[in-house]
Design an enzyme around this catalytic site. Structure first.
Site, PDB file in Angstrom:
ATOM      1  CE  LYS A   1      -1.776   2.683   3.068  1.00 21.70           C
ATOM      2  NZ  LYS A   1      -1.753   3.982   2.384  1.00 21.70           N
TER       3      LYS A   1
ATOM      4  CD  GLU B   1      13.279   4.224   7.476  1.00 20.46           C
ATOM      5  OE1 GLU B   1      13.282   5.096   8.380  1.00 20.46           O
ATOM      6  OE2 GLU B   1      13.124   4.471   6.281  1.00 20.46           O
TER       7      GLU B   1
HETATM    8  P1  NDP Z   1       2.216   7.967   8.357  1.00 19.04           P
HETATM    9  O1  NDP Z   1       3.063   7.199   9.260  1.00 19.04           O
HETATM   10  O2  NDP Z   1       0.847   8.291   8.799  1.00 19.04           O
HETATM   11  O3  NDP Z   1       2.066   7.193   6.956  1.00 19.04           O
HETATM   12  C1  NDP Z   1       2.920   6.215   6.448  1.00 19.04           C
HETATM   13  C2  NDP Z   1       2.101   5.129   5.746  1.00 19.04           C
HETATM   14  O4  NDP Z   1       1.283   4.445   6.697  1.00 19.04           O
HETATM   15  C3  NDP Z   1       1.123   5.676   4.710  1.00 19.04           C
HETATM   16  O5  NDP Z   1       1.009   4.725   3.662  1.00 19.04           O
HETATM   17  C4  NDP Z   1      -0.153   5.786   5.507  1.00 19.04           C
HETATM   18  O6  NDP Z   1      -1.297   5.845   4.706  1.00 19.04           O
HETATM   19  C5  NDP Z   1      -0.091   4.523   6.333  1.00 19.04           C
HETATM   20  N1  NDP Z   1      -0.894   4.544   7.543  1.00 19.04           N
HETATM   21  C6  NDP Z   1      -1.419   5.626   8.203  1.00 19.04           C
HETATM   22  N2  NDP Z   1      -2.076   5.207   9.306  1.00 19.04           N
HETATM   23  C7  NDP Z   1      -1.963   3.857   9.361  1.00 19.04           C
HETATM   24  C8  NDP Z   1      -2.419   2.855  10.266  1.00 19.04           C
HETATM   25  N3  NDP Z   1      -3.106   3.166  11.360  1.00 19.04           N
HETATM   26  N4  NDP Z   1      -2.118   1.567  10.009  1.00 19.04           N
HETATM   27  C9  NDP Z   1      -1.389   1.244   8.924  1.00 19.04           C
HETATM   28  N5  NDP Z   1      -0.954   2.146   8.028  1.00 19.04           N
HETATM   29  C10 NDP Z   1      -1.210   3.432   8.243  1.00 19.04           C
HETATM   30  O7  NDP Z   1       2.953   9.270   7.939  1.00 19.04           O
HETATM   31  P2  NDP Z   1       2.297  10.566   7.279  1.00 19.04           P
HETATM   32  O8  NDP Z   1       2.305  10.393   5.834  1.00 19.04           O
HETATM   33  O9  NDP Z   1       0.988  10.899   7.887  1.00 19.04           O
HETATM   34  O10 NDP Z   1       3.333  11.665   7.733  1.00 19.04           O
HETATM   35  C11 NDP Z   1       3.257  12.166   9.058  1.00 19.04           C
HETATM   36  C12 NDP Z   1       4.648  12.361   9.610  1.00 19.04           C
HETATM   37  O11 NDP Z   1       5.324  11.127   9.624  1.00 19.04           O
HETATM   38  C13 NDP Z   1       5.536  13.271   8.794  1.00 19.04           C
HETATM   39  O12 NDP Z   1       5.341  14.603   9.103  1.00 19.04           O
HETATM   40  C14 NDP Z   1       6.881  12.793   9.197  1.00 19.04           C
HETATM   41  O13 NDP Z   1       7.261  13.376  10.406  1.00 19.04           O
HETATM   42  C15 NDP Z   1       6.691  11.311   9.404  1.00 19.04           C
HETATM   43  N6  NDP Z   1       7.100  10.504   8.230  1.00 19.04           N
HETATM   44  C16 NDP Z   1       8.240   9.789   8.321  1.00 19.04           C
HETATM   45  C17 NDP Z   1       8.674   9.065   7.239  1.00 19.04           C
HETATM   46  C18 NDP Z   1       9.914   8.272   7.283  1.00 19.04           C
HETATM   47  O14 NDP Z   1      10.435   7.924   6.238  1.00 19.04           O
HETATM   48  N7  NDP Z   1      10.410   7.922   8.424  1.00 19.04           N
HETATM   49  C19 NDP Z   1       7.961   9.071   5.980  1.00 19.04           C
HETATM   50  C20 NDP Z   1       6.731   9.817   5.996  1.00 19.04           C
HETATM   51  C21 NDP Z   1       6.349  10.494   7.085  1.00 19.04           C
HETATM   52  P3  NDP Z   1      -1.787   7.313   4.252  1.00 19.04           P
HETATM   53  O15 NDP Z   1      -0.720   7.891   3.417  1.00 19.04           O
HETATM   54  O16 NDP Z   1      -2.968   7.089   3.476  1.00 19.04           O
HETATM   55  O17 NDP Z   1      -2.024   8.096   5.509  1.00 19.04           O
END
Ligand code: NDP
Length: 792
Positions: A192, A266
């Site tokens: 996903k 990660e």
């Molecule tokens: P999330 O952790 O919410 O999203 C990462 C992935 O998980 C997306 O595919 C998201 O779907 C999915 N997801 C969200 N909620 C759930 C759940 N309850 N169970 C399973 N999967 C889920 O990150 P965000 O995109 O909301 O970003 C928020 C913050 O996270 C950023 O500001 C940053 O600080 C951090 N981040 C860190 C990353 C890294 O590489 N370490 C990468 C991205 C973000 P969907 O996109 O539809 O919400």
């Protein structure tokens, strides 16, 4: 601008990339992106879609299928029925498909790059020159691992169906990091992507279709967090691989606790970028640009905390500000820009909020004076100075182009500030003194360290964090372990192998008077804080002694003692090996006494007790042998750089020894952990706890430093609960009930302890395959990759 004008002012003109092909590709799909399940395009079961926009101008790019539990169920069904035949293709069969994927990605690389930039807002220069080439590299590299699996990972099996959830910052690259190793090892996948960035995942599915990847091997479910949650909770998924926020990572750790699902996480970071006074400051300035303004700072391992040695701080900050003023923010498709658009308005709002908090807390704000395009999600390169190490912006991930800066005086202070974070993903160390850089690198608690470089990645080098940056590695051989299990793991039994004592009312008074052992904490025998004891029975149910009933305060003292024993972690492997051999030697001297005790507590014949004892001695020898042989590696990524993959002890490991494992179980679990430099707090089996208390007398005479092994007897469930909630424990090994395993995994989420639990299964402690294998070593260490560039 005319050429003459450009010649006079030496400014960059614009160099826009043509987006027609990518837009046409979207148009061919009716600007509608759908799931790819079982080798076919599938509309969402609930017929709902959300809109995906180009963050540069907020124009709609496509409608994206909003996946539901039904879609996830269909994908799991397809992946399950495809998995056996996918693995049965053999390494060479799978390698051919992975190779074909790599070739096709190269062939369509421009389309992938432009689509990625349209969808995410990252500069085309980065998607074209960094993201997509690395994606192809991952598939090539893992085609190789598929080919070599049988030879290099003998007795390994795929896990089955794997659920993978990825973020939006490197959409296709994160897909590659996850899909390539999973498929190479014979698993099938449900992936996903993030809701902001689904386009290149759909193009990848199209490529899978074009090369004739067997149906059901790769399944794509689009959607938001709900679809992610359905994947996490699906009972037929054997593993979850996740990249994203620490908050969601913790939810996933809790949701999968006790299910037996393997997980790798990660998560976020707040990585230190350390500049020593002897560094080449002009190179460092360019390093900072790559560290925090690459991908608009939306990089989990971004060097977002700048630590500058006080003596050069003013000079360096002046240079940095001058460079910031030259940075160009603009249309992501323009090849001459430095920074493009942030992924979405919601992220822009978070960045604005965080910077305001920083300023309110006393930081000084500096932003480059560049013009920002009006319509899109743009934020200027930003520097916050005078930032206190404990302030919000120094501790929390901002995930945008915002650098926070502070100073330090000595290398020791630099390490302290760098480690003053709940995260531990990466760090950069800048110094022309290689001795200093290589001294500092191992002291930083992070999975990746770049020396005089930053943000370098390769498929052959593991990537992943310490602490709340998550666990598991992606890339290299260590990344493959996330997608396999060893054959013996499927043979573990549900039945306990030995008799337990029948409790009778009889008390052997002589022995009760003789034997009142204490806890063993910090190298000393200490009374339990509770002042209570528990009875110990022989195999006939006769009470023969009492052992202390340890409690929360004893655990606290044991952890403090373990913290102080850090010298054990830092001493040479050779020294540790000598101590282990010495333990074996001193234990051998007391063979008769230990054998009698084994017989008394377990009812074993003299012969069987001796067999157990001899095997315990052999296990100590095995791990003494491994001390100085479980080496790291040197990777050679395709650049002028070597990467030192160093194995480092986790730190403090809590071990709940197997109840049925007796003395052999105790020795088999504690020796590998201490061999590799960990300090432990062990809860021995209740039935054979007297053997553990006898054993500390051996430790006292074997030169083992105080605090390396701490033994707490008592109620295992109560002690497990306390240990699982303790914040100062890095690893937790648990052999006990299924409920206990669940509790350990659930509580571990708070600080992201590395857990290793038995899920209520029983090991055969006499079987070397199960009880003396590499998993014990692997679970004792983290792998830190230190990148060292070379060349004059
Ligand atoms: P999330 O952790 O919410 O999203 C990462 C992935 O998980 C997306 O595919 C998201 O779907 C999915 N997801 C969200 N909620 C759930 C759940 N309850 N169970 C399973 N999967 C889920 O990150 P965000 O995109 O909301 O970003 C928020 C913050 O996270 C950023 O500001 C940053 O600080 C951090 N981040 C860190 C990353 C890294 O590489 N370490 C990468 C991205 C973000 P969907 O996109 O539809 O919400």
């Amino acid at each position: 601008m005319s050429i003459k004008e450009i010649f006079n002012n030496m400014d960059y003109g614009t160099a826009p990339e043509n987006a027609n092909e990518a837009k046409q590709w979207l148009k061919n799909k009716n600007n509608s992106l759908t799931h790819y399940i079982n080798g076919a395009w599938q509309t969402p079961s609930e017929n709902t879609y959300f809109t995906s926009k180009n963050p540069v101008n907020k124009e709609t790019l496509a409608q994206v299928a909003d996946g539901s539990t039904v879609d996830v169920n269909n994908a799991v069904k397809a992946a399950t029925s495809a998995q056996k035949s996918w693995f049965a293709l053999g390494g060479h069969g799978r390698a051919k498909y992975l190779y074909a994927l790599a070739r096709q990605i190269q062939k369509h690389s421009r389309l992938f790059s432009v689509l990625e930039t349209l969808d995410n807002g990252k500069p085309i220069r980065e998607s074209r020159d960094i993201d997509i080439p690395l994606v192809a590299r991952h598939f090539y590299h893992h085609a190789g691992w598929a080919q070599l699996m049988a030879k290099e990972l003998p007795n390994s099996e795929p896990l089955g169906v794997v659920g993978q959830i990825i973020p939006w910052n490197f959409p296709l690259l994160m897909l590659a990091w996850k899909v390539a190793p999973a498929l190479a090892m014979g698993n099938t996948v449900i992936l996903k992507p993030a809701e902001f960035t689904s386009a290149t995942a759909v193009l990848f599915a199209q490529v899978c279709d074009e090369i004739g990847l067997p149906k059901g091997v790769f399944n794509l479910v689009l959607g938001d967090g709900k679809a992610g949650q359905a994947i996490v909770e699906h009972k037929d998924i054997a593993k979850i691989a996740f990249t994203g926020s620490t908050a969601v990572g913790k939810l996933i750790r809790k949701a999968t606790a006790g299910t037996g699902k393997k997980i790798s996480l990660e998560l976020g970071g707040k990585s230190a970028f350390i500049v020593f006074e002897d560094a080449d400051l002009d190179s460092v300035v360019e390093g900072v640009v790559d560290a925090i303004w690459f991908n608009q700072g939306q990089v989990c391992c971004a060097g977002s905390r700048l630590l500058v040695q006080e003596s050069i701080n003013d000079k360096f900050i002046t240079k940095l500000k001058a460079r910031m003023n030259k940075l160009i923010v603009g249309d992501s498709l323009d090849k001459s820009i430095d920074m493009g658009a942030v992924v979405d308005q919601s992220q822009l709002d978070i960045i604005n909020k965080m910077v305001k908090i920083g300023v309110d807390e006393g930081a000084s704000l500096y932003q480059c004076g560049c013009d920002l395009p009006k319509d899109g999600c743009f934020y200027p390169p930003t520097l916050l100075t005078d930032v206190e190490p404990a302030s919000t912006v120094a501790q929390q991930e901002i995930f945008g182009p915002v650098l926070v800066a502070t100073t330090f005086r000595t290398p020791k202070e630099a390490v302290q500030i760098a480690n003053n974070s709940r995260y531990g993903l990466a760090a950069s160390v800048w110094s022309e003194n290689i001795n200093l850089a290589l001294d500092v690198a191992p002291q930083i608690k992070a999975g990746v360290i770049w020396i005089n470089c930053t943000n370098m990645f390769d498929a052959s080098v593991g990537f992943g964090g310490y602490r709340e940056s998550g666990f598991g590695r992606e890339g290299g051989k260590e990344g493959l372990f996330e997608y396999i299990k060893e054959s013996w793991q499927t043979k573990l039994s549900d039945k306990a192998p030995i008799k337990t004592a029948k409790v009778s009312a009889k008390v052997n008074n002589e022995q009760v008077i003789d034997r009142t052992p204490k806890l063993y904490i910090g190298g000393k025998q200490v009374r339990p804080d509770s002042g209570y004891s528990l009875p110990v029975y022989d195999i006939n149910g006769v009470q023969i002694a009492e052992v202390p009933d340890g409690s929360r305060k004893d655990i606290r003292n044991a952890v403090e003692a373990a913290n102080k024993a850090v010298g054990w972690t830092n001493t040479s492997a050779h020294n540790r090996a000598q101590v282990l051999y010495f333990i074996a030697e001193n234990l051998t001297v007391r063979q008769n006494e230990f054998c009698q005790r084994i017989s008394q507590l377990t009812g074993k014949s003299d012969k069987d007790a001796l067999t157990e004892f001899d095997l315990a001695i052999s296990r100590i020898f095995t791990y003494a042998a491994w001390c100085d042989k479980y080496d790291g590696q040197i990777h050679q990524p395709p650049a002028r750089v070597v990467t030192l993959a160093m194995k480092e002890a986790l730190g403090n490991i809590a071990i709940v020894a197997p109840e049925e494992g007796g003395f052999l179980g105790l020795i088999s679990t504690i020796m590998p952990a201490i061999a590799l430099g960990n300090r432990i707090i062990v809860i021995p089996s209740e039935q054979t706890s007297l053997l553990a208390t006898d054993f500390y007398q051996v430790l006292n005479t074997s030169d083992l430093p105080a605090g390396v092994i701490n033994i707490i007897t008592g109620d295992r469930d109560v002690l497990t609960d306390t240990l699982a909630k303790h914040y100062d424990i890095e690893g937790f090994w648990y052999w006990g009930s299924a409920a206990g395993s669940k509790l350990v995994e659930f509580e571990a989420a708070a600080t992201m302890k590395r857990t290793w639990v038995n899920n209520g299964k029983y090991y055969d402690w006499f079987d070397d395959e199960q009880a003396q294998n590499e998993l014990f070593l692997r679970n004792s260490v983290e792998i830190k990759n230190i990148w060292v560039p070379y060349g004059a």
